[in-house]
Design a protein around this motif. Structure first.
Motif, PDB file in Angstrom:
ATOM      1  N   GLN A 182       0.968  -1.262   0.051  1.00  0.00           N
ATOM      2  CA  GLN A 182       0.066  -0.163  -0.073  1.00  0.00           C
ATOM      3  C   GLN A 182       0.824   1.125  -0.039  1.00  0.00           C
ATOM      4  O   GLN A 182       0.416   2.259  -0.828  1.00  0.00           O
ATOM      5  N   ARG A 183       1.923   1.128   0.804  1.00  0.00           N
ATOM      6  CA  ARG A 183       3.116   2.454   0.775  1.00  0.00           C
ATOM      7  C   ARG A 183       3.317   2.612  -0.544  1.00  0.00           C
ATOM      8  O   ARG A 183       3.975   3.600  -0.888  1.00  0.00           O
ATOM      9  N   ARG A 184       4.006   1.450  -1.107  1.00  0.00           N
ATOM     10  CA  ARG A 184       4.580   1.516  -2.382  1.00  0.00           C
ATOM     11  C   ARG A 184       3.688   1.992  -3.442  1.00  0.00           C
ATOM     12  O   ARG A 184       4.116   3.077  -4.228  1.00  0.00           O
ATOM     13  N   ARG A 185       2.268   1.717  -3.484  1.00  0.00           N
ATOM     14  CA  ARG A 185       1.532   2.537  -4.516  1.00  0.00           C
ATOM     15  C   ARG A 185       1.312   3.934  -4.234  1.00  0.00           C
ATOM     16  O   ARG A 185       1.041   4.712  -5.262  1.00  0.00           O
ATOM     17  N   ALA A 186       1.140   4.414  -2.952  1.00  0.00           N
ATOM     18  CA  ALA A 186       1.036   5.611  -2.557  1.00  0.00           C
ATOM     19  C   ALA A 186       2.331   6.469  -3.057  1.00  0.00           C
ATOM     20  O   ALA A 186       2.298   7.458  -3.523  1.00  0.00           O
ATOM     21  N   ARG A 187       3.571   5.610  -2.752  1.00  0.00           N
ATOM     22  CA  ARG A 187       4.776   6.401  -3.175  1.00  0.00           C
ATOM     23  C   ARG A 187       4.794   6.632  -4.812  1.00  0.00           C
ATOM     24  O   ARG A 187       5.271   7.654  -5.018  1.00  0.00           O
ATOM     25  N   LEU A 188       4.575   5.625  -5.436  1.00  0.00           N
ATOM     26  CA  LEU A 188       4.311   5.600  -6.730  1.00  0.00           C
ATOM     27  C   LEU A 188       3.524   6.845  -7.212  1.00  0.00           C
ATOM     28  O   LEU A 188       3.780   7.657  -8.290  1.00  0.00           O
ATOM     29  N   ALA A 189       2.603   6.943  -6.557  1.00  0.00           N
ATOM     30  CA  ALA A 189       1.535   8.007  -7.144  1.00  0.00           C
ATOM     31  C   ALA A 189       2.180   9.448  -6.878  1.00  0.00           C
ATOM     32  O   ALA A 189       2.044  10.363  -7.668  1.00  0.00           O
ATOM     33  N   GLU A 190       2.900   9.643  -5.769  1.00  0.00           N
ATOM     34  CA  GLU A 190       3.549  10.806  -5.558  1.00  0.00           C
ATOM     35  C   GLU A 190       4.677  11.068  -6.614  1.00  0.00           C
ATOM     36  O   GLU A 190       4.856  12.259  -6.982  1.00  0.00           O
ATOM     37  N   LEU A 216       6.940  13.001 -11.470  1.00  0.00           N
ATOM     38  CA  LEU A 216       7.969  12.902 -12.516  1.00  0.00           C
ATOM     39  C   LEU A 216       7.085  12.629 -13.851  1.00  0.00           C
ATOM     40  O   LEU A 216       7.686  12.214 -14.964  1.00  0.00           O
ATOM     41  N   ARG A 217       5.822  12.701 -13.637  1.00  0.00           N
ATOM     42  CA  ARG A 217       4.880  12.345 -14.846  1.00  0.00           C
ATOM     43  C   ARG A 217       5.111  10.876 -15.607  1.00  0.00           C
ATOM     44  O   ARG A 217       5.546  10.904 -16.616  1.00  0.00           O
ATOM     45  N   LEU A 218       5.078  10.005 -14.923  1.00  0.00           N
ATOM     46  CA  LEU A 218       5.174   8.535 -15.227  1.00  0.00           C
ATOM     47  C   LEU A 218       4.048   7.961 -15.778  1.00  0.00           C
ATOM     48  O   LEU A 218       4.353   6.774 -16.676  1.00  0.00           O
ATOM     49  N   GLY A 219       2.873   8.131 -15.505  1.00  0.00           N
ATOM     50  CA  GLY A 219       1.567   7.685 -15.669  1.00  0.00           C
ATOM     51  C   GLY A 219       1.477   7.141 -17.408  1.00  0.00           C
ATOM     52  O   GLY A 219       0.914   6.225 -17.894  1.00  0.00           O
ATOM     53  N   GLU A 220       1.971   8.316 -18.408  1.00  0.00           N
ATOM     54  CA  GLU A 220       1.855   7.948 -19.912  1.00  0.00           C
ATOM     55  C   GLU A 220       2.670   6.749 -20.302  1.00  0.00           C
ATOM     56  O   GLU A 220       2.484   6.107 -21.592  1.00  0.00           O
ATOM     57  N   PHE A 221       3.597   6.346 -19.307  1.00  0.00           N
ATOM     58  CA  PHE A 221       4.567   5.161 -20.131  1.00  0.00           C
ATOM     59  C   PHE A 221       4.689   4.235 -19.000  1.00  0.00           C
ATOM     60  O   PHE A 221       5.577   3.179 -19.004  1.00  0.00           O
ATOM     61  N   LEU A 222       3.928   4.015 -17.696  1.00  0.00           N
ATOM     62  CA  LEU A 222       4.079   3.090 -16.806  1.00  0.00           C
ATOM     63  C   LEU A 222       3.929   1.568 -17.214  1.00  0.00           C
ATOM     64  O   LEU A 222       4.597   0.537 -16.636  1.00  0.00           O
ATOM     65  N   ASP A 223       2.896   1.620 -18.240  1.00  0.00           N
ATOM     66  CA  ASP A 223       2.925  -0.074 -18.748  1.00  0.00           C
ATOM     67  C   ASP A 223       3.781  -0.236 -20.036  1.00  0.00           C
ATOM     68  O   ASP A 223       3.387  -1.243 -20.690  1.00  0.00           O
TER      69      ASP A 223
END
Length: 329
Positions: free
Chosen positions: A127-135, A140-147
């Motif tokens: 849960q903390r990892r997912r929260a940290r990744l959201a931060e 860093l604007r990672l959402g467009e290439f996370l997958d």
């Protein structure tokens, strides 16, 4: 946050010569090379510090000693009070490292999966990892290439992914080795903005090693200069310019062409180590001066003696020129 005390590192190397391959198997004459000699500095929490020097100066060796990869021949290192050579698990939680020419991401996995693997390695709560990744996504604007598989990312995207990987476990210290190498102008600008945000918003202590002087000048409040294995400068960028004695340039535009020409002629005859005319273009006279010997307003008063000034601008010595002069010395 980072303490280095009297660091020294030497290596025993074999002397070059014929039958080099055979010598490496059966032995031969050796010599000791001192890569780092008596280097000491302290970096406070939240500081953004540049670490520069010519090739072969000992920067990489120092970075490896700071991060616990190499043991110093003598001297000591502390990261947040921890000895990285004796307490390696605590060091891994305290320190994030990014090497611009290497990646800690899994080449064929989607970027998201790399973060899951790293989270497991650092024993982070999911849960903390997912929260940290959201931060980090917000920063860093990672959402467009996370997958996207890492091998399909652009160099700038991979660098953002590597930054996120280095910061995932929330280390208070980040060591960066050439983070903008190979990036285009736009990508470099993005990475600089991201690093500034990491330092200011997360309070991360950052040590930046680079050959790109624009990175240093735009990001760092302090610079360490290593030459021939020793620390030759530790202080602000402005102090580096002053120490080298680099002159500042002043462009003074006179009200009339005649006044500018009169000032040019007078300064050409003036024998002064602190003020010299170096160029004249129409009504604009360019002079070089030492700001250690004369203040800006004092120089303007001298120039106004030759006529009425319409405008005056000062340009400090180029930082890269100052560094190159320090290397040469």
């Amino acid at each position: 946050m980072i303490e280095a005390a009297h660091l020294h590192k030497s290596f025993k190397l074999r002397k070059p010569g014929p039958r080099k391959g055979l010598r490496s198997l059966i032995g031969g004459p050796t010599f000791v090379k001192e890569a780092v000699r008596d280097v000491s500095f302290t970096i406070a929490s939240g500081e953004f510090t540049g670490f520069i020097g010519p090739n072969g100066a000992g920067k990489s060796t120092t970075i490896k000693m700071l991060s616990g990869i190499l043991h110093p021949s003598s001297g000591s290192v502390r990261l947040g009070g921890i000895d990285p050579h004796r307490r390696r698990v605590e060091t891994a939680r305290t320190l994030g490292v990014l090497f611009g020419q290497r990646t800690q991401l899994w080449w064929d996995l989607p970027l998201r999966d790399s973060f899951e693997v790293l989270g497991a390695m650092y024993r982070m709560d999911p849960q903390r990892r997912r929260a940290r990744l959201a931060e980090l996504d917000g920063l860093l604007r990672l959402g467009e290439f996370l997958d996207t598989p890492v091998r399909k990312l652009s160099l700038g995207q991979r660098m953002r992914g590597d930054l996120a990987a280095a910061l995932l476990h929330e280390p208070p210290i980040l060591i960066l080795d050439e983070p903008t190498i190979g990036l285009d102008v736009s990508a470099k600008r993005d990475i600089r903005s991201l690093l500034r945000g990491i330092n200011e918003e997360l309070g991360t202590t950052i040590l930046l090693t680079t050959h790109d002087m624009d990175d240093i000048e735009q990001l760092c409040g302090r610079v360490l200069v290593l030459t021939d294995g020793t620390l030759s400068y530790d202080g602000p960028i402005g102090g580096l310019r002053s120490r080298i004695g680099m002159p500042a340039s002043i462009e003074a535009t006179y009200r009339t062409l005649e006044q500018a020409q009169a000032a040019w002629s007078a300064l050409q005859r003036l024998d002064s180590a602190s003020l010299a005319a170096v160029g004249l273009q129409e009504r604009t006279l360019t002079v070089q001066c030492s700001l250690e010997q004369s203040r800006f307003m004092d120089v303007l008063r001298k120039l106004e003696a030759y006529g009425e000034l319409e405008d005056a601008r000062m340009r400090e010595a180029d930082f890269e020129d100052a560094v190159q002069r320090l290397y040469a010395n």
